[in-house]
Design a protein around this motif. Structure first.
Motif, PDB file in Angstrom:
ATOM      1  N   GLU A 112       0.823  -1.215   0.000  1.00  0.00           N
ATOM      2  CA  GLU A 112       0.000   0.000   0.000  1.00  0.00           C
ATOM      3  C   GLU A 112       0.852   1.257   0.000  1.00  0.00           C
ATOM      4  O   GLU A 112       0.452   2.282  -0.568  1.00  0.00           O
ATOM      5  CB  GLU A 112      -0.929  -0.013   1.215  1.00  0.00           C
ATOM      6  N   GLN A 113       2.020   1.186   0.637  1.00  0.00           N
ATOM      7  CA  GLN A 113       2.908   2.346   0.647  1.00  0.00           C
ATOM      8  C   GLN A 113       3.388   2.684  -0.767  1.00  0.00           C
ATOM      9  O   GLN A 113       3.689   3.850  -1.054  1.00  0.00           O
ATOM     10  CB  GLN A 113       4.123   2.076   1.553  1.00  0.00           C
ATOM     11  N   PHE A 114       3.476   1.679  -1.629  1.00  0.00           N
ATOM     12  CA  PHE A 114       3.955   1.900  -2.992  1.00  0.00           C
ATOM     13  C   PHE A 114       2.813   2.052  -3.991  1.00  0.00           C
ATOM     14  O   PHE A 114       3.058   2.141  -5.191  1.00  0.00           O
ATOM     15  CB  PHE A 114       4.870   0.748  -3.417  1.00  0.00           C
ATOM     16  N   THR A 115       1.570   2.085  -3.502  1.00  0.00           N
ATOM     17  CA  THR A 115       0.434   2.264  -4.398  1.00  0.00           C
ATOM     18  C   THR A 115       0.433   3.671  -4.984  1.00  0.00           C
ATOM     19  O   THR A 115       0.613   4.646  -4.261  1.00  0.00           O
ATOM     20  CB  THR A 115      -0.883   2.030  -3.628  1.00  0.00           C
ATOM     21  N   PRO A 116       0.241   3.809  -6.294  1.00  0.00           N
ATOM     22  CA  PRO A 116       0.246   5.150  -6.903  1.00  0.00           C
ATOM     23  C   PRO A 116      -0.899   6.018  -6.388  1.00  0.00           C
ATOM     24  O   PRO A 116      -1.963   5.521  -6.017  1.00  0.00           O
ATOM     25  CB  PRO A 116       0.090   4.860  -8.406  1.00  0.00           C
ATOM     26  N   LYS A 117      -0.669   7.319  -6.372  1.00  0.00           N
ATOM     27  CA  LYS A 117      -1.714   8.285  -6.056  1.00  0.00           C
ATOM     28  C   LYS A 117      -2.247   8.865  -7.367  1.00  0.00           C
ATOM     29  O   LYS A 117      -1.498   9.034  -8.325  1.00  0.00           O
ATOM     30  CB  LYS A 117      -1.152   9.413  -5.185  1.00  0.00           C
ATOM     31  N   TYR A 118      -3.543   9.161  -7.372  1.00  0.00           N
ATOM     32  CA  TYR A 118      -4.175   9.629  -8.600  1.00  0.00           C
ATOM     33  C   TYR A 118      -4.578  11.094  -8.475  1.00  0.00           C
ATOM     34  O   TYR A 118      -4.763  11.619  -7.374  1.00  0.00           O
ATOM     35  CB  TYR A 118      -5.385   8.760  -8.935  1.00  0.00           C
ATOM     36  N   LEU A 131       3.787  13.618  -8.466  1.00  0.00           N
ATOM     37  CA  LEU A 131       4.331  14.380  -7.335  1.00  0.00           C
ATOM     38  C   LEU A 131       3.841  13.803  -6.011  1.00  0.00           C
ATOM     39  O   LEU A 131       4.646  13.531  -5.104  1.00  0.00           O
ATOM     40  CB  LEU A 131       3.920  15.847  -7.456  1.00  0.00           C
ATOM     41  N   ARG A 132       2.544  13.567  -5.874  1.00  0.00           N
ATOM     42  CA  ARG A 132       2.019  13.017  -4.626  1.00  0.00           C
ATOM     43  C   ARG A 132       2.517  11.589  -4.391  1.00  0.00           C
ATOM     44  O   ARG A 132       2.774  11.191  -3.259  1.00  0.00           O
ATOM     45  CB  ARG A 132       0.486  13.030  -4.636  1.00  0.00           C
ATOM     46  N   THR A 133       2.653  10.829  -5.474  1.00  0.00           N
ATOM     47  CA  THR A 133       3.134   9.449  -5.340  1.00  0.00           C
ATOM     48  C   THR A 133       4.531   9.410  -4.750  1.00  0.00           C
ATOM     49  O   THR A 133       4.801   8.655  -3.803  1.00  0.00           O
ATOM     50  CB  THR A 133       3.133   8.747  -6.713  1.00  0.00           C
ATOM     51  N   ALA A 192       3.905  18.615   2.575  1.00  0.00           N
ATOM     52  CA  ALA A 192       3.572  18.899   1.179  1.00  0.00           C
ATOM     53  C   ALA A 192       2.533  17.917   0.660  1.00  0.00           C
ATOM     54  O   ALA A 192       1.593  18.304  -0.057  1.00  0.00           O
ATOM     55  CB  ALA A 192       4.846  18.849   0.325  1.00  0.00           C
ATOM     56  N   GLY A 193       2.673  16.645   1.014  1.00  0.00           N
ATOM     57  CA  GLY A 193       1.709  15.639   0.579  1.00  0.00           C
ATOM     58  C   GLY A 193       0.319  15.885   1.132  1.00  0.00           C
ATOM     59  O   GLY A 193      -0.687  15.742   0.415  1.00  0.00           O
ATOM     60  N   MET A 194       0.222  16.261   2.416  1.00  0.00           N
ATOM     61  CA  MET A 194      -1.087  16.539   3.008  1.00  0.00           C
ATOM     62  C   MET A 194      -1.716  17.779   2.379  1.00  0.00           C
ATOM     63  O   MET A 194      -2.927  17.828   2.152  1.00  0.00           O
ATOM     64  CB  MET A 194      -0.944  16.726   4.518  1.00  0.00           C
TER      65      MET A 194
END
Length: 252
Positions: A112-118, A131-133, A192-194
């Protein structure tokens, strides 16, 4: 023979390094990096929706939108490896004036830590948000790198003590400096991610977000590692210069 000044600097640096490592370890293992404050729900209208969100959060497949919405609505807290919500213990909590809340948590697994963000959380057709990924991946990898650097520094220092040598002190100081920078980068990546998450997933009305104490522990550990690094580098350079002066004096 080690001068008292160098010995004092080494002792202080060791204490600072130990404190920083403990603070960072606690921060990594706890979930209070970011927390949400949600309004109390009354009446039966929204109860089924919240119950379904909670059940999906605890037993459903990993989905960023699902767990984010649950965190927003159920006073959630999020860390590097954990996500938690506050849920009432009573099944008829919405009718009770004072309800006792319990903390229910799920961990982020390694896949799950390596799951891409969309770009649109939950919508796999919206395209990957690179960037978020990579911010997400850096925020959980960098503290592990930091702890690994400190462990290597401690091992090197242990063998240096056995050999009664100050020669590796400069190397140990550089390792602590790198560890402090990694920890600082972790906090920056998380914030930055949040911020980017809140831009693509708007918070519901009357839901507030705030930084938690786990993040502050990580933030405190960074300058502690850097101060330890400064003391170690000073001790190494001062001892080296003094040694060369003594050698030159003896030759003369």
């Amino acid at each position: 023979m080690v001068d008292n000044r160098y010995a004092t600097a080494l002792v202080i640096a060791s204490v600072l390094s130990l404190l920083a490592t403990v603070y960072l370890s606690v921060a990594v293992g706890t979930q209070h990096w970011y927390q949400y404050s949600s309004p109390t729900v009354r009446g039966e209208a929204n109860v089924s929706e919240l119950r379904s969100l909670y059940e999906e959060f605890m037993t459903g497949e990993f989905d960023e939108k699902t767990y984010s919405d649950t965190l927003f609505r159920l006073n959630g807290t999020a860390g590097l490896w954990w996500r938690c919500v506050l849920v009432p213990g009573s099944p008829r909590w919405y009718k009770e004036p004072d309800v006792k809340l319990t903390l229910e948590c799920r961990n982020f697994t390694l896949p799950e830590q390596f799951t891409p963000k969309y770009k649109e959380p939950g919508n796999h057709n919206s395209g990957e948000d690179m960037l978020r990924t990579y911010l997400w991946r850096c925020q959980f990898l960098l503290p592990l790198v930091s702890l690994g650097l400190v462990a290597l520094a401690g091992l090197t220092g242990f063998f240096a003590c056995l050999c009664r040598s100050l020669t590796p002190t400069l190397f140990i100081g550089v390792l602590h400096l790198l560890a402090g920078l990694c920890t600082l980068a972790t906090v920056c990546c998380y914030l930055a991610g949040m911020d980017l998450l809140h831009r693509v997933s708007m918070l519901p009305d009357k839901v507030d977000g705030s930084l938690g104490w786990s993040l502050y522990l990580a933030l405190i550990s960074s300058p502690l590692h850097m101060m330890a690094a400064a003391l170690l580098v000073w001790a190494a350079r001062s001892h080296s210069q003094n040694y060369y002066r003594m050698t030159a004096y003896r030759v003369a």
